[in-house]
Design an enzyme around this catalytic site. Structure first.
Site, PDB file in Angstrom:
ATOM      1  N   SER A 102       0.829  -1.216   0.000  1.00 48.69           N
ATOM      2  CA  SER A 102       0.000   0.000   0.000  1.00 48.69           C
ATOM      3  C   SER A 102       0.855   1.255   0.000  1.00 48.69           C
ATOM      4  O   SER A 102       1.715   1.423   0.864  1.00 48.69           O
ATOM      5  CB  SER A 102      -0.863   0.061   1.266  1.00 48.69           C
ATOM      6  OG  SER A 102      -1.869  -0.889   1.215  1.00 48.69           O
ATOM      7  N   HIS A 112      -3.476   0.702  -4.648  1.00 48.13           N
ATOM      8  CA  HIS A 112      -2.862  -0.417  -5.368  1.00 48.13           C
ATOM      9  C   HIS A 112      -3.191  -0.274  -6.847  1.00 48.13           C
ATOM     10  O   HIS A 112      -4.355  -0.355  -7.232  1.00 48.13           O
ATOM     11  CB  HIS A 112      -3.412  -1.760  -4.862  1.00 48.13           C
ATOM     12  CG  HIS A 112      -2.883  -2.170  -3.514  1.00 48.13           C
ATOM     13  ND1 HIS A 112      -1.976  -3.185  -3.349  1.00 48.13           N
ATOM     14  CD2 HIS A 112      -3.127  -1.691  -2.288  1.00 48.13           C
ATOM     15  CE1 HIS A 112      -1.695  -3.316  -2.063  1.00 48.13           C
ATOM     16  NE2 HIS A 112      -2.387  -2.423  -1.398  1.00 48.13           N
ATOM     17  N   HIS A 171      -5.463  -9.602  -1.525  1.00 51.20           N
ATOM     18  CA  HIS A 171      -5.584  -9.850  -0.086  1.00 51.20           C
ATOM     19  C   HIS A 171      -6.733 -10.801   0.204  1.00 51.20           C
ATOM     20  O   HIS A 171      -7.723 -10.829  -0.527  1.00 51.20           O
ATOM     21  CB  HIS A 171      -5.872  -8.533   0.653  1.00 51.20           C
ATOM     22  CG  HIS A 171      -4.880  -7.450   0.403  1.00 51.20           C
ATOM     23  ND1 HIS A 171      -4.954  -6.625  -0.704  1.00 51.20           N
ATOM     24  CD2 HIS A 171      -3.794  -7.061   1.106  1.00 51.20           C
ATOM     25  CE1 HIS A 171      -3.948  -5.766  -0.669  1.00 51.20           C
ATOM     26  NE2 HIS A 171      -3.218  -6.014   0.416  1.00 51.20           N
ATOM     27  N   TYR A 208      -8.928 -10.352   2.459  1.00 50.87           N
ATOM     28  CA  TYR A 208     -10.162  -9.608   2.766  1.00 50.87           C
ATOM     29  C   TYR A 208     -10.925  -9.176   1.518  1.00 50.87           C
ATOM     30  O   TYR A 208     -12.062  -8.732   1.607  1.00 50.87           O
ATOM     31  CB  TYR A 208      -9.872  -8.397   3.664  1.00 50.87           C
ATOM     32  CG  TYR A 208      -8.935  -7.368   3.077  1.00 50.87           C
ATOM     33  CD1 TYR A 208      -9.353  -6.492   2.080  1.00 50.87           C
ATOM     34  CD2 TYR A 208      -7.629  -7.256   3.534  1.00 50.87           C
ATOM     35  CE1 TYR A 208      -8.487  -5.549   1.548  1.00 50.87           C
ATOM     36  CE2 TYR A 208      -6.760  -6.331   3.020  1.00 50.87           C
ATOM     37  CZ  TYR A 208      -7.190  -5.469   2.020  1.00 50.87           C
ATOM     38  OH  TYR A 208      -6.331  -4.550   1.499  1.00 50.87           O
ATOM     39  N   GLU A 209     -10.292  -9.303   0.345  1.00 51.15           N
ATOM     40  CA  GLU A 209     -11.028  -8.991  -0.888  1.00 51.15           C
ATOM     41  C   GLU A 209     -11.982 -10.137  -1.244  1.00 51.15           C
ATOM     42  O   GLU A 209     -12.773 -10.012  -2.173  1.00 51.15           O
ATOM     43  CB  GLU A 209     -10.052  -8.719  -2.034  1.00 51.15           C
ATOM     44  CG  GLU A 209      -9.245  -7.442  -1.817  1.00 51.15           C
ATOM     45  CD  GLU A 209      -8.137  -7.260  -2.841  1.00 51.15           C
ATOM     46  OE1 GLU A 209      -8.395  -6.688  -3.904  1.00 51.15           O
ATOM     47  OE2 GLU A 209      -7.001  -7.726  -2.576  1.00 51.15           O
ATOM     48  N   ALA A 227       2.556  -2.302   4.194  1.00 49.79           N
ATOM     49  CA  ALA A 227       2.297  -1.322   5.249  1.00 49.79           C
ATOM     50  C   ALA A 227       1.829  -2.108   6.463  1.00 49.79           C
ATOM     51  O   ALA A 227       1.106  -3.088   6.318  1.00 49.79           O
ATOM     52  CB  ALA A 227       1.206  -0.367   4.799  1.00 49.79           C
ATOM     53  N   MET A 243      -2.031  -7.276   6.873  1.00 51.67           N
ATOM     54  CA  MET A 243      -3.028  -8.139   6.227  1.00 51.67           C
ATOM     55  C   MET A 243      -2.494  -8.774   4.939  1.00 51.67           C
ATOM     56  O   MET A 243      -3.286  -9.103   4.048  1.00 51.67           O
ATOM     57  CB  MET A 243      -4.285  -7.314   5.905  1.00 51.67           C
ATOM     58  CG  MET A 243      -4.868  -6.563   7.086  1.00 51.67           C
ATOM     59  SD  MET A 243      -6.224  -5.491   6.587  1.00 51.67           S
ATOM     60  CE  MET A 243      -6.398  -4.442   8.037  1.00 51.67           C
ATOM     61  N   SER A 244      -1.181  -8.924   4.838  1.00 47.71           N
ATOM     62  CA  SER A 244      -0.651  -9.393   3.546  1.00 47.71           C
ATOM     63  C   SER A 244       0.670 -10.139   3.711  1.00 47.71           C
ATOM     64  O   SER A 244       1.093 -10.459   4.821  1.00 47.71           O
ATOM     65  CB  SER A 244      -0.444  -8.197   2.608  1.00 47.71           C
ATOM     66  OG  SER A 244       0.640  -7.420   3.066  1.00 47.71           O
ATOM     67  N   ASN A 294       1.390   3.260  11.045  1.00 50.19           N
ATOM     68  CA  ASN A 294       0.609   3.734  12.198  1.00 50.19           C
ATOM     69  C   ASN A 294       1.005   2.891  13.402  1.00 50.19           C
ATOM     70  O   ASN A 294       1.548   1.794  13.240  1.00 50.19           O
ATOM     71  CB  ASN A 294      -0.896   3.581  11.927  1.00 50.19           C
ATOM     72  CG  ASN A 294      -1.273   2.145  11.585  1.00 50.19           C
ATOM     73  OD1 ASN A 294      -0.972   1.666  10.497  1.00 50.19           O
ATOM     74  ND2 ASN A 294      -1.911   1.468  12.518  1.00 50.19           N
ATOM     75  N   HIS A 322      -7.043   4.018   6.852  1.00 55.33           N
ATOM     76  CA  HIS A 322      -6.308   3.734   5.613  1.00 55.33           C
ATOM     77  C   HIS A 322      -5.626   4.993   5.060  1.00 55.33           C
ATOM     78  O   HIS A 322      -4.577   4.909   4.431  1.00 55.33           O
ATOM     79  CB  HIS A 322      -7.262   3.125   4.582  1.00 55.33           C
ATOM     80  CG  HIS A 322      -6.577   2.545   3.375  1.00 55.33           C
ATOM     81  ND1 HIS A 322      -5.555   1.610   3.457  1.00 55.33           N
ATOM     82  CD2 HIS A 322      -6.750   2.769   2.051  1.00 55.33           C
ATOM     83  CE1 HIS A 322      -5.154   1.292   2.238  1.00 55.33           C
ATOM     84  NE2 HIS A 322      -5.853   1.977   1.358  1.00 55.33           N
TER      85      HIS A 322
HETATM   86  N1  HPA Z   1      -3.328  -3.251  11.178  1.00 55.18           N
HETATM   87  C1  HPA Z   1      -3.422  -4.081  10.132  1.00 55.18           C
HETATM   88  N2  HPA Z   1      -2.960  -3.785   8.927  1.00 55.18           N
HETATM   89  C2  HPA Z   1      -2.361  -2.599   8.758  1.00 55.18           C
HETATM   90  C3  HPA Z   1      -2.215  -1.675   9.795  1.00 55.18           C
HETATM   91  C4  HPA Z   1      -2.734  -2.026  11.069  1.00 55.18           C
HETATM   92  O1  HPA Z   1      -2.664  -1.266  12.051  1.00 55.18           O
HETATM   93  N3  HPA Z   1      -1.571  -0.611   9.292  1.00 55.18           N
HETATM   94  C5  HPA Z   1      -1.317  -0.866   7.990  1.00 55.18           C
HETATM   95  N4  HPA Z   1      -1.804  -2.087   7.662  1.00 55.18           N
END
Ligand code: HPA
Length: 304
Positions: free
Chosen positions: A36, A67, A89, A91-92, A119, A222-223, A246, A260
């Site tokens: 990302s 993306h 991913h 989640y898609e 990320a 998540m990847s 973050n 996001h």
């Molecule tokens: N959690 C899950 N996936 C993420 C995060 C997070 O805090 N930041 C970027 N991708």
């Protein structure tokens, strides 16, 4: 025909690989997956040949903002590369074998070394937003529930039934990353850590973050891990790195909320430095770091 039904069968990957090889002169030995906000790295490739995912036979389409959804072939510092601008991913809603199918296509095209970026949220309290975390190990939470890209019949043409994962993240490539980071003056914000993958798409609760941290994870996302598992199964060397976009919320008094846009903004700020780090690493890859060294060891171990 293999019994795999959800995607990623040898025959399906062969068709895709052969189609791509007829469309480009590039014979990639290095594969790169951009996470990302980190897609700009693909822009560094010279003599580009670009394919939209929607134009590639058997490929999924990327649905995530940030993306680009295209495959870029070219040379990076003289090394033939293929670069995913955007990944798939869980989640898609795609089957996990489809998500990871590009790794098998890359293998069949001749890729030896995979470099993945993503990320991630920082769980380790010493981490700051903008840090790079070189992944030294992972925790595959979906795997605990049987969601694993290698579940189902094994195709020995790719790899063994029970692949080793204790050496998933190549030690020499991690050392190379640290050496390059030191030369570039990046060492202050480059860490080594454990990445935990969850299915998403929601960010974690406070209780989940606390649990993951206690379990030994330094960052959560998540990847990537599913790709690493399939790449290692097929004997490719893997290097993976997270941009901490973050800090995971660990405290009930905190007003912070993961989102996001914050992830993408941090990506924009640090993207250039990540490009420089990865491209310098690629330039320095030695032939023996670009070799299928581990698959034979795996095969021998599992035969006995
Ligand atoms: N959690 C899950 N996936 C993420 C995060 C997070 O805090 N930041 C970027 N991708």
């Amino acid at each position: 025909m293999s019994e795999t039904t959800c995607g990623g069968s040898y025959e399906e990957c062969r068709i895709t690989a052969d189609w791509l090889l007829t469309q480009t002169q590039v014979r990639p030995t290095v594969g790169i997956v951009c996470g990302s906000g980190l897609s700009a790295l693909a822009g560094m490739l010279k003599d580009q040949k670009v394919f939209k995912y929607s134009d590639i036979p058997n490929f999924l389409h990327s649905t995530v903002r940030g993306h680009a959804g295209q495959l870029v072939f070219g040379t990076l510092k003289g090394k033939p590369c293929v670069c995913m601008q955007g990944r798939f991913h869980l989640y898609e809603g795609h089957p996990i074998q489809k998500i990871t199918m590009p790794m098998r296509v890359f293998k069949l095209m001749g890729v030896k070394t995979m470099i993945m970026t993503n990320a991630a949220g920082g769980l380790n309290q010493d981490y700051k937003v903008g840090d790079f975390m070189i992944i030294k190990d992972h925790i595959n939470m979906p795997g605990f529930a049987g969601v694993n890209p290698l579940a189902g019949p094994n195709d020995d043409r790719f790899g063994v039934r029970f692949p080793c994962m204790s050496d998933a993240y190549d030690r020499e490539l991690r050392q190379l990353a640290h050496d390059v980071a030191a030369e570039l003056g990046y060492s202050d914000f480059v860490r080594d850590g454990v990445y935990c993958v969850l299915g998403g798409p929601n960010f974690e609760t406070i209780a989940e973050c606390r649990m993951l941290h206690r379990m030994g994870a330094d960052a959560v996302g998540m990847s990537t891990i599913h790709e690493v598992i399939v790449a290692r199964h097929a004997g490719m060397r893997c290097f993976a790195m997270s941009l901490i976009t973050n800090r995971a919320v660990m405290d009930y008094d905190s007003q912070e909320r993961a989102n996001h846009d914050e992830v993408l903004e941090t990506g924009r700020q640090r993207a250039k430095q990540m490009e420089v780090l990865v491209s310098t690493m690629v330039a320095r890859l030695k032939d023996d770091q670009n070799d299928d060294a581990n698959s034979d060891a795996n095969n021998d171990r599992n035969k006995s």
